[in-house]
Design an enzyme around this catalytic site. Sequence first.
Site, PDB file in Angstrom:
ATOM      1  N   TYR A 115       9.417  -5.356  -0.579  1.00 51.75           N
ATOM      2  CA  TYR A 115       8.452  -5.394   0.528  1.00 51.75           C
ATOM      3  C   TYR A 115       8.097  -6.849   0.825  1.00 51.75           C
ATOM      4  CZ  TYR A 115       7.910  -0.360  -0.395  1.00 51.75           C
ATOM      5  OH  TYR A 115       8.127   0.984  -0.588  1.00 51.75           O
TER       6      TYR A 115
ATOM      7  N   PHE B  61       5.686   8.194   3.554  1.00 56.05           N
ATOM      8  CA  PHE B  61       5.498   8.549   4.973  1.00 56.05           C
ATOM      9  C   PHE B  61       4.574   9.774   5.075  1.00 56.05           C
ATOM     10  CE2 PHE B  61       8.127   8.393   9.197  1.00 56.05           C
ATOM     11  CZ  PHE B  61       7.138   7.592   9.745  1.00 56.05           C
ATOM     12  N   PRO B  62       3.482   9.792   4.319  1.00 59.06           N
ATOM     13  CA  PRO B  62       2.653  11.000   4.226  1.00 59.06           C
ATOM     14  C   PRO B  62       1.878  11.336   5.493  1.00 59.06           C
ATOM     15  CG  PRO B  62       1.569   9.177   3.120  1.00 59.06           C
ATOM     16  CD  PRO B  62       2.937   8.700   3.489  1.00 59.06           C
ATOM     17  N   LEU B  63       1.670  10.327   6.368  1.00 62.51           N
ATOM     18  CA  LEU B  63       0.827  10.574   7.550  1.00 62.51           C
ATOM     19  C   LEU B  63       1.595  11.164   8.713  1.00 62.51           C
ATOM     20  CD1 LEU B  63      -1.219   7.257   7.401  1.00 62.51           C
ATOM     21  CD2 LEU B  63      -2.071   9.556   6.929  1.00 62.51           C
TER      22      LEU B  63
ATOM     23  N   GLY C 291       4.211  14.047  13.642  1.00 61.04           N
ATOM     24  CA  GLY C 291       4.880  14.229  14.928  1.00 61.04           C
ATOM     25  C   GLY C 291       3.976  14.861  15.977  1.00 61.04           C
TER      26      GLY C 291
HETATM   27  N1  LIG Z   1      10.303   5.005  -1.792  1.00 61.14           N
HETATM   28  C1  LIG Z   1      10.638   4.696  -0.570  1.00 61.14           C
HETATM   29  O1  LIG Z   1      11.825   4.652  -0.202  1.00 61.14           O
HETATM   30  C2  LIG Z   1       9.564   4.392   0.417  1.00 61.14           C
HETATM   31  C3  LIG Z   1       9.861   4.295   1.794  1.00 61.14           C
HETATM   32  C4  LIG Z   1       8.810   4.022   2.691  1.00 61.14           C
HETATM   33  C5  LIG Z   1       7.522   3.839   2.198  1.00 61.14           C
HETATM   34  N2  LIG Z   1       7.274   3.920   0.850  1.00 61.14           N
HETATM   35  C6  LIG Z   1       5.897   3.756   0.306  1.00 61.14           C
HETATM   36  O2  LIG Z   1       5.105   4.777   0.881  1.00 61.14           O
HETATM   37  C7  LIG Z   1       3.934   4.207   1.480  1.00 61.14           C
HETATM   38  C8  LIG Z   1       3.520   5.070   2.653  1.00 61.14           C
HETATM   39  O3  LIG Z   1       4.569   5.194   3.583  1.00 61.14           O
HETATM   40  P1  LIG Z   1       4.502   4.542   5.011  1.00 61.14           P
HETATM   41  O4  LIG Z   1       3.598   3.353   4.976  1.00 61.14           O
HETATM   42  O5  LIG Z   1       5.903   4.352   5.460  1.00 61.14           O
HETATM   43  O6  LIG Z   1       3.939   5.703   5.920  1.00 61.14           O
HETATM   44  P2  LIG Z   1       2.478   6.305   6.226  1.00 61.14           P
HETATM   45  O7  LIG Z   1       1.540   5.916   5.145  1.00 61.14           O
HETATM   46  O8  LIG Z   1       2.666   7.743   6.510  1.00 61.14           O
HETATM   47  O9  LIG Z   1       2.094   5.617   7.596  1.00 61.14           O
HETATM   48  C9  LIG Z   1       1.797   4.270   7.719  1.00 61.14           C
HETATM   49  C10 LIG Z   1       1.626   3.975   9.197  1.00 61.14           C
HETATM   50  O10 LIG Z   1       0.515   4.715   9.698  1.00 61.14           O
HETATM   51  C11 LIG Z   1      -0.498   3.826  10.184  1.00 61.14           C
HETATM   52  N3  LIG Z   1      -1.788   4.339   9.703  1.00 61.14           N
HETATM   53  C12 LIG Z   1      -2.268   4.341   8.440  1.00 61.14           C
HETATM   54  N4  LIG Z   1      -3.468   4.944   8.376  1.00 61.14           N
HETATM   55  C13 LIG Z   1      -3.755   5.351   9.634  1.00 61.14           C
HETATM   56  C14 LIG Z   1      -4.848   6.025  10.209  1.00 61.14           C
HETATM   57  N5  LIG Z   1      -5.878   6.431   9.465  1.00 61.14           N
HETATM   58  N6  LIG Z   1      -4.830   6.269  11.553  1.00 61.14           N
HETATM   59  C15 LIG Z   1      -3.779   5.877  12.312  1.00 61.14           C
HETATM   60  N7  LIG Z   1      -2.694   5.232  11.816  1.00 61.14           N
HETATM   61  C16 LIG Z   1      -2.689   4.954  10.489  1.00 61.14           C
HETATM   62  C17 LIG Z   1      -0.163   2.466   9.644  1.00 61.14           C
HETATM   63  O11 LIG Z   1      -0.509   1.469  10.569  1.00 61.14           O
HETATM   64  P3  LIG Z   1      -1.764   0.479  10.315  1.00 61.14           P
HETATM   65  O12 LIG Z   1      -1.287  -0.571   9.370  1.00 61.14           O
HETATM   66  O13 LIG Z   1      -2.062  -0.025  11.678  1.00 61.14           O
HETATM   67  O14 LIG Z   1      -2.878   1.306   9.752  1.00 61.14           O
HETATM   68  C18 LIG Z   1       1.353   2.538   9.481  1.00 61.14           C
HETATM   69  O15 LIG Z   1       1.989   2.204  10.702  1.00 61.14           O
HETATM   70  C19 LIG Z   1       4.399   2.792   1.837  1.00 61.14           C
HETATM   71  O16 LIG Z   1       3.288   1.931   2.050  1.00 61.14           O
HETATM   72  C20 LIG Z   1       5.218   2.438   0.638  1.00 61.14           C
HETATM   73  O17 LIG Z   1       4.380   2.028  -0.432  1.00 61.14           O
HETATM   74  C21 LIG Z   1       8.267   4.200  -0.026  1.00 61.14           C
END
Ligand SMILES: NC(=O)c1ccc[n+]([C@@H]2O[C@H](COP(=O)([O-])OP(=O)(O)OC[C@H]3O[C@@H](n4cnc5c(N)ncnc54)[C@H](OP(=O)(O)O)[C@@H]3O)[C@@H](O)[C@H]2O)c1
Length: 279
Positions: free
Chosen positions: A58, A203-205, A208
């Site tokens: 990262y 990608f929990p959030l 769609g």
């Molecule tokens: N193992 C793997 O291959 C892998 C792959 C991807 C990710 N990950 C890990 O998983 C974590 C979570 O996944 P992710 O970050 O891809 O997806 P996510 O947590 O589902 O979504 C993050 C996105 O949602 C936005 N967001 C967050 N909180 C919000 C809210 N309350 N309201 C509106 N938008 C919001 C963020 O933007 P803002 O910054 O503007 O809030 C960001 O663009 C990552 O941080 C990483 O540590 C692991």
Amino acid sequence: MSTFTIGGDLEVHRLGYGAMRITGEGIWGPPRDHDAAIAVLRRAVELGIDLIDTADSYGPHVSEELIAEALHPYPDNLVIATKGGLERTGPGQWPRNGRPEHLKAACEGSLRRLKLDRIDLYQLHSPDENVPYAESVGALKELQEEGKIRHIGVSNVSVEQLAEARALVDVVTVQNRYNLIDLEDQDVLDVCDRDHIGFIPWFPLEAGKLSEPGGIVDGVAERHGATTSQVALAWLLQRSPVVLPIPGTGSVEHLEENVGAARLRLADRAVAELDHAAG
Ligand SMILES: NC(=O)c1ccc[n+]([C@@H]2O[C@H](COP(=O)([O-])OP(=O)(O)OC[C@H]3O[C@@H](n4cnc5c(N)ncnc54)[C@H](OP(=O)(O)O)[C@@H]3O)[C@@H](O)[C@H]2O)c1
């Protein structure tokens, strides 16, 4: 906030924080606002988060360096879960590298950047199709025997790959993509649920169209006086007691909103509606 004990000895609150979003565009380079990234990390710990997910890739390195800058010396209860197994060749590019020598060097780099003698949870970021999976997992086993990592996790695995890893080491967590519109790895979650292995959905959030105005998630959110992000996270938390969501954000406001999901209890009817729409 309910808790889960990783590997039998690391008790964490089930809602963690993913530190991938505190880097630059394309998860590349430093964040646009360095102080805001530091503020998010410090606020996360203030709010009771004690599981922070990161990776050497990262930035690369940026996320781990910011964690150390913001939080070292670490509170005793803080579990930093990092990963190795990907390289970075440019913004948005993530070639896999599961060769043992790469994984060992990656782990040494993470120890140095995080200012740790031992990493509580070290995750193999992804299987590498060019390297037998057992060889990659074997490298983590050696790192564990050397005392450099406490527990081993895997990521982006199938049921078969998880079984192959578990034949070699004690796998305490699995980190796979999983959310309201992606239940492809339900079979992996079922194994984790059965065997009490932590399941960290990335990608929990994502929800769609379900979270668009008039969608199921939007409707459930309105009925519960919550936001759609909180509903997506609460649904995950109620899906199984082994699920440990790590929503990522670079914003304190979103962080506070996401942590609020840990207090949200969805009604049975709402869960049934979401289960029906999910997939
Ligand atoms: N193992 C793997 O291959 C892998 C792959 C991807 C990710 N990950 C890990 O998983 C974590 C979570 O996944 P992710 O970050 O891809 O997806 P996510 O947590 O589902 O979504 C993050 C996105 O949602 C936005 N967001 C967050 N909180 C919000 C809210 N309350 N309201 C509106 N938008 C919001 C963020 O933007 P803002 O910054 O503007 O809030 C960001 O663009 C990552 O941080 C990483 O540590 C692991």
